[in-house]
Design a protein around this motif. Structure first.
Motif, short mmCIF file in Angstrom:
data_model
loop_
_atom_site.label_atom_id
_atom_site.label_comp_id
_atom_site.label_asym_id
_atom_site.label_seq_id
_atom_site.Cartn_x
_atom_site.Cartn_y
_atom_site.Cartn_z
N ALA A 40 -8.93 1.85 5.06
CA ALA A 40 -8.44 1.65 3.69
C ALA A 40 -6.95 1.95 3.57
N ASN A 41 -6.45 2.90 4.39
CA ASN A 41 -5.03 3.27 4.40
C ASN A 41 -4.55 3.80 3.06
N ARG A 42 -5.45 4.40 2.31
CA ARG A 42 -5.09 5.03 1.03
C ARG A 42 -5.10 6.54 1.23
N ASN A 43 -4.17 7.02 2.01
CA ASN A 43 -4.15 8.44 2.36
C ASN A 43 -3.18 9.24 1.52
N ARG A 44 -2.81 8.70 0.37
CA ARG A 44 -1.94 9.41 -0.57
C ARG A 44 -2.56 9.34 -1.96
N ALA A 45 -2.46 10.44 -2.68
CA ALA A 45 -3.12 10.52 -3.99
C ALA A 45 -2.65 9.41 -4.93
N GLU A 46 -1.38 9.02 -4.84
CA GLU A 46 -0.83 8.03 -5.75
C GLU A 46 -1.44 6.63 -5.55
N THR A 47 -1.98 6.37 -4.38
CA THR A 47 -2.49 5.03 -4.09
C THR A 47 -4.00 4.91 -4.23
N GLU A 48 -4.69 6.02 -4.50
CA GLU A 48 -6.15 6.01 -4.54
C GLU A 48 -6.71 5.04 -5.58
N GLN A 49 -6.07 4.95 -6.73
CA GLN A 49 -6.57 4.08 -7.80
C GLN A 49 -5.68 2.86 -8.03
N LEU A 50 -4.86 2.55 -7.04
CA LEU A 50 -3.90 1.45 -7.18
C LEU A 50 -4.48 0.18 -6.56
N ILE A 51 -4.49 -0.90 -7.34
CA ILE A 51 -4.98 -2.17 -6.83
C ILE A 51 -3.90 -2.81 -5.97
N GLY A 52 -4.24 -3.16 -4.76
CA GLY A 52 -3.28 -3.77 -3.84
C GLY A 52 -3.87 -3.81 -2.45
N PHE A 53 -3.23 -4.55 -1.56
CA PHE A 53 -3.76 -4.71 -0.21
C PHE A 53 -3.15 -3.64 0.70
N PHE A 54 -3.87 -2.55 0.86
CA PHE A 54 -3.43 -1.45 1.72
C PHE A 54 -4.10 -1.50 3.10
N VAL A 55 -5.17 -2.26 3.23
CA VAL A 55 -5.99 -2.25 4.44
C VAL A 55 -5.17 -2.52 5.70
N ASN A 56 -5.44 -1.75 6.73
CA ASN A 56 -4.79 -1.94 8.01
C ASN A 56 -5.87 -1.98 9.09
N MET A 57 -5.53 -2.54 10.24
CA MET A 57 -6.46 -2.57 11.36
C MET A 57 -6.03 -1.55 12.41
N LEU A 58 -6.97 -0.74 12.87
CA LEU A 58 -6.71 0.24 13.91
C LEU A 58 -7.37 -0.22 15.21
N VAL A 59 -6.70 0.04 16.31
CA VAL A 59 -7.23 -0.32 17.63
C VAL A 59 -7.80 0.93 18.27
N LEU A 60 -9.10 0.93 18.55
CA LEU A 60 -9.78 2.11 19.10
C LEU A 60 -10.18 1.82 20.54
N ARG A 61 -9.54 2.53 21.46
CA ARG A 61 -9.78 2.34 22.89
C ARG A 61 -10.49 3.57 23.44
N THR A 62 -11.65 3.35 24.04
CA THR A 62 -12.44 4.47 24.56
C THR A 62 -12.71 4.29 26.04
N ASP A 63 -12.53 5.37 26.78
CA ASP A 63 -12.80 5.40 28.22
C ASP A 63 -14.24 5.83 28.45
N LEU A 64 -15.04 4.95 29.01
CA LEU A 64 -16.44 5.26 29.28
C LEU A 64 -16.71 5.48 30.77
N SER A 65 -15.65 5.71 31.53
CA SER A 65 -15.82 5.90 32.96
C SER A 65 -16.39 7.29 33.26
N GLY A 66 -16.93 7.44 34.49
CA GLY A 66 -17.45 8.74 34.90
C GLY A 66 -18.86 9.03 34.43
N LYS A 67 -19.53 8.05 33.88
CA LYS A 67 -20.90 8.22 33.39
C LYS A 67 -21.05 9.45 32.48
#
Length: 224
Positions: free
Chosen positions: A132-159
């Protein structure tokens, strides 16, 4: 928020009452100006440094097996497969999450990445998730496009055991949350990954969890 505000206004105006909505402290345009001014210099360098380090050497493609050849250009045609977890499973997942100091999102993400690893045969799994990218109190109730995409990379090596994997996923997620202000398009611009019309850059699978007001949780994974 829009629906909630329209409902409040409709109810008030139908009674001949003034608008019950409080005045906004800022407008969406104010936020965009602030973000543009803030995201430069040292702040921009710190954000970029994290993401460059986090995604260095990351696989550009998640090779999932398919029953048909991948088209040379994305068509964006797709389908939906819906299913419901029994309440007992949901309760068990919540207990598991609490016992390991992680959120339900992290537990479901670890499960999803484990599944992707099994199907692809890859131990380095990268997915995207909307925030949602609404991590500030001033933007919590503000209509607008705040959405961002996060890239989550996980290492599953080593069993790793699933509990060990939860620790890795938690570290990845918290690091991404702490650096969520860098717009995804800026990240792509800076990293300049190899481009392919048949695939999205940086990640091709997305994972999202949304919680309804009644406490129900929807999770979804999509392949692009």
């Amino acid at each position: 928020m829009l629906v909630k505000e329209v409902a409040a206004l409709y109810e008030a105006f139908s009674r001949g009452e003034p608008s019950p909505l409080p005045e906004l402290t800022i407008q969406y345009a104010d936020f965009t100006v602030w973000q543009r001014n803030w995201l430069q210099g040292e702040a921009l360098a710190e954000q970029l440094s994290y993401w460059r380090g986090q995604l260095a050497g990351a696989p550009g493609v998640l090779e999932l097996p398919t029953d048909k050849p991948r088209p040379p250009t994305q068509s964006f045609r797709g389908a939906t497969n819906s299913f419901v977890f029994p309440s007992s499973l949901s309760e068990s997942l919540n207990r598991l999450s609490q016992a390991n100091g992680v959120t339900l999102f992290m537990t479901l993400l670890a499960s999803w990445q484990t599944l992707l690893s099994r199907y692809s045969g890859q131990e380095d799994v990268v997915v995207g998730t909307p925030i949602a990218n609404r991590n500030r109190a001033e933007t919590e109730q503000l209509i607008g496009f705040f959405v961002n995409m996060l890239v989550l990379r996980t290492d599953l090596s080593g069993k790793p055991t699933f509990r060990e994997l939860l620790v890795r996923v938690k570290e990845v997620a918290l690091g991404a949350y702490a650096h969520q202000d860098l717009p995804f398009e800026k990240l792509v611009e800076e990293l300049q990954p190899g481009r392919d019309l048949s695939r999205s850059p940086l990640f091709q699978v997305m994972f999202a969890v949304s919680e309804h007001s009644a406490g129900n949780v929807d999770s979804a994974g999509t392949d692009s």
